[in-house]
Design a protein around this motif. Structure first.
Motif, mmCIF file in Angstrom:
data_model
loop_
_atom_site.group_PDB
_atom_site.id
_atom_site.type_symbol
_atom_site.label_atom_id
_atom_site.label_comp_id
_atom_site.label_asym_id
_atom_site.label_seq_id
_atom_site.Cartn_x
_atom_site.Cartn_y
_atom_site.Cartn_z
ATOM 1 N N ASP A 45 -8.618 -96.771 -4.112
ATOM 2 C CA ASP A 45 -8.744 -97.624 -5.286
ATOM 3 C C ASP A 45 -7.397 -97.949 -5.911
ATOM 4 O O ASP A 45 -7.248 -98.977 -6.570
ATOM 5 C CB ASP A 45 -9.653 -96.955 -6.333
ATOM 6 C CG ASP A 45 -10.391 -97.970 -7.166
ATOM 7 O OD1 ASP A 45 -11.318 -98.616 -6.641
ATOM 8 O OD2 ASP A 45 -10.031 -98.146 -8.338
ATOM 9 N N SER A 109 -16.774 -97.974 -11.423
ATOM 10 C CA SER A 109 -16.710 -98.929 -10.318
ATOM 11 C C SER A 109 -17.815 -99.964 -10.423
ATOM 12 O O SER A 109 -17.581 -101.173 -10.254
ATOM 13 C CB SER A 109 -16.816 -98.190 -8.977
ATOM 14 O OG SER A 109 -15.743 -97.295 -8.800
ATOM 15 N N ASN A 190 -17.448 -98.516 -3.776
ATOM 16 C CA ASN A 190 -17.355 -97.118 -4.187
ATOM 17 C C ASN A 190 -18.713 -96.522 -4.528
ATOM 18 O O ASN A 190 -18.864 -95.295 -4.521
ATOM 19 C CB ASN A 190 -16.446 -96.985 -5.411
ATOM 20 C CG ASN A 190 -14.997 -97.274 -5.100
ATOM 21 O OD1 ASN A 190 -14.500 -96.916 -4.039
ATOM 22 N ND2 ASN A 190 -14.312 -97.940 -6.025
#
Length: 521
Positions: A45, A109, A190
């Protein structure tokens, strides 16, 4: 094998103290799989977002100086929770903390994928960072406890895989998702990974009891976190608007500076036995020199890596996926030299390794500062990136090692926490100010517009000769910005010259520090 013997074998965390060479058994590998899943999310990320900044800017009609907070807000949130992790691990238990961290990260996310404007995306990225900052320290603690102290090296090699592959795979994965699916999927992806990690954590990880051992420095947290955010936001806004006398700039910058100074006074009080950052450690030359080197290096390096995908996409017209592929040489270079840098640090001393590493990074960044033209060879840029990666692998961890070399065993966990906070804050400062500098360079060349602060028009909208002039000006803006990054790196040599140049002394067995949550970013 009897049932009782089977249970005894399964409960055994690893080889006995006299068997340091034992391999990792099935139970430890299962724990490692859970930890690696969390590490993959957190590490990817960090790198996956940079290639999407151009698309985010266009979708939300936000300038680079605003949209870069998608990256900066995340790293600032990481810095905020790093010092909390040790306390939270003892207060709630490492398994529970690990699962809470993953749940926060997944929630952030999912919300980031649903963002409706730049401000909402930045807020959800902060939530992501609050969870992501605790995933690696908690996971490493769980895995270290499961493997036992004699197998920490093997454990590090397992978890090191996503750390090494993240800078390579992240931009490529992010570019593919942005081009062929949607930028929202760089966050949505995610969710299934995190859900699987949560299920496996509940089934595989051993439950541990909460054992509160120390008091959290709540006052320090309240002073430092908003102080850093306010100071950074105020300075970045003032630089972007070329007006530091604006009311909003003065309020946020001065207010943030006051809070940071108040934290300094609070941390240095004699009665404060457990400060959020132990500033008294900076009286040690090794810690102060390592901190100065780390600040200048992180500001330059992470800022430089933020804007390179923008060059490929805005000046060269590459897709996000192609930009990700073009960034891969940096990760490959770092993957090659990180293990070598560690071994050389143990043999030669960290100061010598860091100086060589900095010189190599300077050579790579100098390539961009001198040759980042509108038609620069991709082979040349790839080599420059590869060289930057080689230098990065010989700079980051040896600098950390230099700070630890002269500390007492009970000082190491506090120094590690402080240096990781410094690294994350410096990365935030670097990404914010390099983005502001690029915006200012675009503005000085008359390339203002919505979007990236200098979006080139489509080829059919202007005559080819005019389009070529615009592209040349944009490339010149990127190249000039890299000169600022190069200058920061050159200044990093000054504190690096003060780093220890002898190999670390081997500690006695009875001076090995007690296990603490391991912080890795």
């Amino acid at each position: 094998m009897t049932a009782s013997a089977s249970r005894k074998a399964s409960d055994d965390p690893g080889p006995k103290a006299g068997d340091p060479g034992g391999g990792l058994d099935r139970g430890v590998f299962a724990v490692a799989m859970v930890v690696v899943l969390g590490a993959i999310m957190a590490i990817l990320d960090v790198t996956v977002v940079n290639v999407a900044l151009k698309h985010l800017s266009e979708d939300f009609e936000a300038p680079l100086s605003t949209i870069q907070w998608v990256a900066t807000g995340y790293t600032l949130a990481l810095a905020t929770v790093i010092p909390v992790t040790g306390w939270a691990s003892a207060r709630f238990g490492t398994k529970r903390l690990y699962m809470i961290s993953i749940a926060l990260f997944v929630a952030g996310s999912a919300l980031a994928g649903l963002a409706w404007n730049a401000e909402s995306l930045i807020a959800f990225r902060v939530l992501q960072g609050l969870g992501g900052g605790m995933i690696m320290p908690a996971g490493m603690t769980i895995l270290t406890q499961a493997a036992g102290p004699q197998r920490v090296g093997q454990v590090m090699s397992v978890v090191g895989i996503p750390m090494l592959l993240g800078p390579i795979a992240g931009p490529i994965l992010g570019g593919w998702l942005v081009d062929d699916v949607s930028w929202r999927w760089i966050f949505y992806i995610n969710v299934p990974i995190g859900a699987l990690a949560l299920v496996l954590s509940a089934r595989i990880l051993k439950r541990d009891e909460a054992k509160p051992t120390e008091r959290l420095d709540f006052l320090g947290l309240i002073l430092l976190s908003p102080g850093l955010a306010g100071l950074l936001y105020g300075l970045a806004t003032g630089a972007e608007k070329s007006d530091f006398a604006r009311t909003d700039v003065l309020i946020t910058a001065v207010g943030g500076a006051v809070l940071v100074l108040a934290f300094g006074v609070h941390a240095l009080r004699r009665s404060n036995t457990n400060p959020l950052i132990d500033l008294r450690l900076f009286r040690r030359r090794s810690v102060a020199a390592a901190s100065g080197t780390l600040v200048l290096f992180a500001c330059s390096f992470f800022g430089a890596m933020l804007i390179l995908p923008l060059y490929y996409q805005t000046v060269r017209g590459e897709t996000a996926f192609a930009s990700g592929l073009l960034l891969a040489p940096q990760g490959i270079g770092a993957m090659l030299t990180m293990p070598i840098g560690g071994r050389l640090t143990d043999k030669l001393g960290p100061g010598k390794v860091v100086l060589v590493g900095l010189a190599v990074v300077v050579a790579g960044v100098a390539g961009f500062a001198t040759q980042l033209t509108v038609d620069a060879s991709y082979w040349y840029l790839g080599i420059a990136l590869f060289v930057m990666g080689l230098g990065m692998g010989m700079t980051m961890m040896p600098t950390m090692s230099a700070a630890m070399q002269t500390l007492q065993h009970d000082e190491v966990p506090r120094a590690s926490t402080s240096l990781n906070i410094i690294q994350q804050v410096a990365a935030s400062i670097g990404t914010a100010f390099i983005a502001v500098l690029l915006t200012a360079q675009m503005r000085d060349r008359g390339l203002e517009s919505s979007g990236m602060g200098g979006e080139a028009p489509a080829a059919g909208q202007v005559p080819p000769e005019i389009l070529q002039q615009i592209m040349t000006k944009m490339a010149d803006a990127f190249q000039t910005t890299y000169w600022f990054s190069l200058g920061l790196l050159v200044f990093a040599f000054l504190p690096a010259l003060l780093l220890p140049r002898r190999k670390p002394a081997v500690p006695d067995a009875d001076t090995v520090p007690a296990e603490k949550p391991m912080v890795m970013h």
